[in-house]
Design a protein around this motif. Structure first.
Motif, mmCIF file in Angstrom:
data_model
loop_
_atom_site.group_PDB
_atom_site.id
_atom_site.type_symbol
_atom_site.label_atom_id
_atom_site.label_comp_id
_atom_site.label_asym_id
_atom_site.label_seq_id
_atom_site.Cartn_x
_atom_site.Cartn_y
_atom_site.Cartn_z
ATOM 1 N N VAL A 62 2.366 8.236 -7.363
ATOM 2 C CA VAL A 62 2.325 7.553 -6.070
ATOM 3 C C VAL A 62 0.873 7.342 -5.621
ATOM 4 N N THR A 63 0.060 8.359 -5.819
ATOM 5 C CA THR A 63 -1.356 8.247 -5.439
ATOM 6 C C THR A 63 -2.038 7.126 -6.225
ATOM 7 N N VAL A 64 -1.740 7.072 -7.537
ATOM 8 C CA VAL A 64 -2.336 6.030 -8.377
ATOM 9 C C VAL A 64 -1.880 4.648 -7.926
ATOM 10 N N GLN A 65 -0.562 4.521 -7.644
ATOM 11 C CA GLN A 65 -0.050 3.225 -7.227
ATOM 12 C C GLN A 65 -0.583 2.804 -5.859
ATOM 13 N N ARG A 66 -0.811 3.795 -4.973
ATOM 14 C CA ARG A 66 -1.257 3.491 -3.622
ATOM 15 C C ARG A 66 -2.693 2.947 -3.632
ATOM 16 N N TYR A 67 -3.584 3.562 -4.411
ATOM 17 C CA TYR A 67 -5.011 3.198 -4.370
ATOM 18 C C TYR A 67 -5.412 2.204 -5.470
ATOM 19 N N GLY A 68 -4.544 1.989 -6.410
ATOM 20 C CA GLY A 68 -4.872 1.052 -7.467
ATOM 21 C C GLY A 68 -4.320 -0.327 -7.204
#
Length: 503
Positions: free
Chosen positions: A95-101
């Motif tokens: 989720v963190t990767v999808q949010r900031y990427g």
């Protein structure tokens, strides 16, 4: 007075065709072209270096700033992901990767310690990658070394800025985070900036070219005018004046050219007058000799008294011609500086005594007396030449003295100079003739005419000037003429007791 425009146009007539006169801007070998190209090249070179430095500085500053930002973001995200990985919460890390990427602008990837991809913000693209160890920064990060730089995209040729950091929590190596951003937007902005800078550079070069053209023209115009002026002088057109009003080296050069032109014109005038005088002086004795010889051939030789008088005339005119030629040679050598002057101590009192003894018989024959009061003075120079100068002055005084009068010769030293004054009691010299008496053949004043060659005073002046001295003449109305000769005195200390100078 010639202006620069006059001189530019002055030699265009066929009679003065010295050069192929073209406009200054069309003469490719002219100083105008050299100055213009030099100014323009220096301006273009300087502005080009400045523009290149500005672009290079801007590019480097942006890259450093963006790299620092991505490093900060990568370290911050690695802390957040490390917490999720430590709890085996891969979903939260994803989720963190999808949010900031972002699929194109920003790409985030998380790898486990073995280099296997765990989460990515570009899953469709990353499925095609078979070996992640070949991606820049991954291998080093798996060795727990953070890396950064610029590299091509994983499956594209666009330039991207990346930062790869190891994920470590409580000393445990949990994996690797790689963050990259595209440089396309920056490159597009940089191209706009570069075009703006280059446009400004082109405008600056154009403006500088106009200024350079103005500077080169203003610099070349007086130089061109002086060149034309020098060509005119070389062509024999003397006495003109160059009008260049500048308070710099070019203005000083123009002043010197004007002075040279005036001096050459004066010398040319003197030369013409000299040649005319010489022709006249030579023609008179030669004509007298020819007339006398013709008279002798016509029968005058039959009468002894007439024959002797004619022969005496021939002898007198021949001697006069010989004296004239001798004086001309002396004057020519002195003016050309080829007459060698000896340098030895000269006792001026003894020298004046010699000169007086040489003319004493002539003075007695004319009933002229002499009074001498010459101090013991020492100078340096050629005694025979100085003797000739003194004799010429004395000879002039004798010729123009009235019978039963005196010639006064006085010598004193003053301020390191030996001053000899010779004064006669003749009719004097007119005020109009006084400035010209040292010129060759000058006999404009009837009261000063004599039987000489008219070169004695001119020769005396050249001799005195060759010894770094001066000779002047004054003539109060009705009180005769006074000639004053000043020479460097070599022993002023020994003659300090001598005081006063004859007036």
């Amino acid at each position: 007075m010639r202006t620069e425009q006059d001189l530019d146009a002055g030699l265009k007539s066929p009679s003065k065709r010295v050069l192929n006169w073209l406009p200054t801007r069309m003469r490719w070998n002219s100083i105008y072209r050299k100055l213009f190209i030099t100014y323009l090249a220096l301006t273009a070179l300087g502005t080009s270096f400045l523009a290149a430095y500005i672009l290079w500085s801007f590019h480097g500053y942006f890259m450093r700033s963006r790299q620092a930002d991505i490093n900060t973001w990568a370290n911050a995200l690695s802390e957040s992901v490390a917490e999720a990985l430590a709890e085996d919460d891969l979903a939260r890390a994803t989720v963190t990767v999808q949010r900031y990427g972002q699929s194109e602008a920003v790409t985030l990837r998380i790898f486990n310690p073995q280099g296997r991809l765990l989460a990515t913000s570009a899953p469709d693209q990353d499925r095609q990658v078979l070996n992640w160890l070949e991606v820049p920064g991954i291998a080093a990060a798996l060795q727990k070394r953070a890396t950064q730089g610029v590299a091509k995209g994983v499956l594209s040729n666009d330039d991207r800025l990346y930062s790869t950091v190891p994920i470590i929590r409580n000393g445990e190596f949990l994996g690797v985070l790689r963050m990259s951003i595209t440089l396309e937007q920056f490159q597009r902005q940089f191209r706009n900036v570069a075009l703006t800078v280059l446009g400004t550079l082109a405008l600056t070069v154009v403006l500088c070219a106009l200024i350079s053209e103005w500077l080169a023209r203003n610099m070349a115009r007086p130089i061109q005018a002086m060149r034309n002026f020098a060509i005119q002088i070389g062509s024999g057109h003397l006495g003109e004046e160059l009008s260049i009003q500048q308070a710099d080296e070019l203005g000083q050069l123009a002043t010197e050219l004007n002075r040279m032109s005036k001096r050459l014109a004066s010398l040319d005038k003197e030369r013409r007058a000299f040649l005319a005088s010489v022709s006249h002086e030579l023609r008179t004795p030669v004509s007298n000799v020819l007339v006398t010889v013709e008279a002798l051939k016509s029968g005058a030789s039959e009468e002894p008294e007439l024959r002797d008088r004619f022969i005496q005339t021939v002898e007198d005119e021949t001697k006069r011609l010989a004296r004239l030629i001798h004086d001309l040679l002396d004057l020519g050598r002195l003016e050309a500086g080829v007459a060698p002057l000896e340098q030895q101590p000269v006792n001026l009192r003894d020298l004046v005594n010699r000169a007086v003894r040489a003319v004493e018989s002539r003075m007695q024959s004319k009933g002229i007396g002499i009074q001498m009061d010459v101090a013991n003075m020492q100078s340096q120079g050629d005694p025979e030449r100085l003797l000739q100068a003194f004799m010429n002055i004395l000879d002039n005084a004798i010729k123009h003295s009235i019978p039963d009068t005196q010639v006064f010769v006085v010598g004193r030293s003053q301020n390191g100079e030996a001053i000899v004054t010779i004064r006669d009691q003749g009719p004097g010299i007119s005020e109009a003739a006084l400035p010209h008496i040292f010129e060759q053949f000058y006999t404009a004043d009837p009261s000063r005419q004599g039987s000489g060659t008219g070169l004695g005073l001119a020769i005396a002046r050249r001799i005195v000037e060759a010894h770094q001295g001066t000779i002047t003449a004054i003539s109060p109305p009705g009180k005769g003429a006074t000639f004053r000769i000043k020479l460097p005195c070599t022993n002023p200390a020994a003659l300090a007791k001598a005081n006063g100078v004859a007036e």
